[in-house]
Write an enzyme that holds these catalytic residues in place. Structure first.
Site, PDB file in Angstrom:
ATOM      1  N   SER A 142       0.798  -1.230   0.000  1.00 42.93           N
ATOM      2  CA  SER A 142       0.000   0.000   0.000  1.00 42.93           C
ATOM      3  C   SER A 142       0.827   1.276   0.000  1.00 42.93           C
ATOM      4  O   SER A 142       0.325   2.329  -0.342  1.00 42.93           O
ATOM      5  CB  SER A 142      -0.936   0.001   1.199  1.00 42.93           C
ATOM      6  OG  SER A 142      -0.187  -0.021   2.394  1.00 42.93           O
ATOM      7  N   HIS A 170      -5.443  -4.549  -0.927  1.00 38.61           N
ATOM      8  CA  HIS A 170      -5.331  -3.529  -1.976  1.00 38.61           C
ATOM      9  C   HIS A 170      -5.367  -4.164  -3.360  1.00 38.61           C
ATOM     10  O   HIS A 170      -4.727  -3.677  -4.298  1.00 38.61           O
ATOM     11  CB  HIS A 170      -4.054  -2.704  -1.766  1.00 38.61           C
ATOM     12  CG  HIS A 170      -4.101  -1.914  -0.494  1.00 38.61           C
ATOM     13  ND1 HIS A 170      -4.751  -0.707  -0.383  1.00 38.61           N
ATOM     14  CD2 HIS A 170      -3.640  -2.213   0.752  1.00 38.61           C
ATOM     15  CE1 HIS A 170      -4.660  -0.260   0.866  1.00 38.61           C
ATOM     16  NE2 HIS A 170      -3.994  -1.162   1.571  1.00 38.61           N
ATOM     17  N   LYS A 201     -12.451  -1.798   2.008  1.00 42.99           N
ATOM     18  CA  LYS A 201     -11.816  -0.925   1.007  1.00 42.99           C
ATOM     19  C   LYS A 201     -12.658  -0.969  -0.287  1.00 42.99           C
ATOM     20  O   LYS A 201     -13.699  -0.330  -0.354  1.00 42.99           O
ATOM     21  CB  LYS A 201     -10.364  -1.330   0.795  1.00 42.99           C
ATOM     22  CG  LYS A 201      -9.532  -1.225   2.094  1.00 42.99           C
ATOM     23  CD  LYS A 201      -8.054  -1.350   1.857  1.00 42.99           C
ATOM     24  CE  LYS A 201      -7.254  -1.612   3.126  1.00 42.99           C
ATOM     25  NZ  LYS A 201      -7.314  -0.576   4.145  1.00 42.99           N
TER      26      LYS A 201
END
Ligand code: PLP
Length: 355
Positions: A142, A170, A201
């Site tokens: 990240s 991610h 996310k």
């Protein structure tokens, strides 16, 4: 008003998607505000089982287990799976939650240099003396937006008889042709044994995490994983919104493709303007500036121009590698991207980051 957010992990814009919001409201009304219980007492509803089944199907794995967060999923897995006779080999830049999860287990610990396959191989050789070896890596890192060399990692794992674990926080929902993640992007879906990821996310952005993988492993986690056993069940609204996010992604990859096109637009325009953007093809686009003060004053000035970004400096990133981390989302329009690039160019010239 008028401020565009370029620092959220809301890669697909699903946190404001009307169908995701409606699904959360419907789940809240039908299943209540919360369960007031851990899963194994009275904290399991049909929607929890359905979401676990859907997650496993999405990742093409046998089963899945939900947690209150991916931090919890990472805190639970290593201790439950590994004994003092085993070994875990971890990339030095892995997320804090992987590091903490590994700290909690009694396995022998090896830390290999970031994405360095020679070092990983040396550590795998050293670890042959142990009963079982687990290589643990973020799928996408990240801070730099770089992607783990999973093909090479899986080849080494095969050669030295190790299992591979990836943290896909991610990557889930948008990397790879169908958004399945880094393992799909790099063609190793059948070689990665365990995936941990987040619902907080790209998948709606509310909260929640999970492990998906072989059924015996998931059964073991249900028996032994402490954050699963001793923490409250996910609230129905959160389950509803993640479940709808997965439905949308399994119906079509249009949202992920739109985000990828915008990422490409931002990266190429910023590079043409003279900036160095770390990583490749990932919506995490770190604008490398070096100096910590420069990153902080530029971020402040970007906000004055209606662009919300944050400067990262030591100790979050190494000394001398300060940056502004921009994150692209499917909800950004092409005009938003262009406005962001223009603001960076003006601010960069003003503060001497661009000539
Ligand atoms: N793993 C990685 C790579 C992350 O970036 C994060 C969140 O910042 C986590 C795990 C923790 O996820 P959660 O917010 O679901 O606890």
């Amino acid at each position: 008003a008028g401020i565009i957010n370029f620092c959220a992990n809301n890669y697909l814009g699903l946190s404001s998607h009307p169908e995701v919001i409606r699904a959360a409201v419907e789940a809240l009304e039908k299943f209540g505000a919360g369960l007031s219980s851990v899963r194994f007492i009275c904290g399991t509803q049909s929607i929890h089982k359905d979401l676990e089944e859907k997650i496993a199907r999405f990742h093409q794995r046998e089963d899945a287990i939900l947690y209150a967060s991916c931090f919890d999923a990472n805190a639970g897995i290593f201790e439950a799976l590994l004994t003092p006779e085993d070994a875990v080999l971890s990339d030095e830049l892995n997320h804090a939650s992987i590091i903490d999860g590994i700290r909690l287990c009694k396995a022998n610990k090896y830390r290999y240099k970031h994405m360095d396959m020679q070092d990983l191989e040396a550590k795998l050789k050293e670890a042959q003396k142990h009963r079982l070896r687990l290589v643990a890596t973020d799928g996408a890192f990240s801070m730099d937006g770089d992607i783990a060399p999973l093909r090479e990692i899986c080849q080494l794992a095969q050669k030295y008889d190790a299992l591979v674990f990836i943290d896909e926080c991610h990557a889930t929902g948008f990397l790879g042709p169908n958004g399945r993640g880094t393992d799909e992007l790099l063609g190793v879906m059948d070689k990665v044994t365990i995936i941990n990821s987040t619902l907080g996310k790209a998948l709606g952005g509310a909260a929640g995490g999970y492990t998906t993988g072989p059924k015996p492993l998931i059964d073991l986690l249900r028996q032994r994983s402490r954050p699963y056993l001793f923490s409250n069940s996910l609230p129905p609204a959160v389950v509803g919104c993640a479940s709808k996010a997965l439905d949308l992604l399994m119906e079509s990859n249009a949202i992920a493709q739109s985000m990828a096109a915008k990422t490409q637009r931002f990266r190429s325009k910023m590079t043409a303007a003279g900036f160095t953007i770390s990583g490749k093809d990932h919506p995490i686009c770190p604008v490398m500036l070096g100096d910590a003060r420069l990153a902080s004053v530029m971020a402040e000035d970007m906000l004055n121009r209606g662009i919300y970004v944050i400067g990262f400096s030591y100790p979050v990133v190494p000394k001398g590698k300060a940056r502004i981390r921009v994150q692209i989302s499917a909800v950004h329009s092409d005009e938003d991207i262009d406005r962001c690039v223009e603001a960076f160019t003006e601010v960069g010239r003003k503060h001497g980051a661009l000539s």
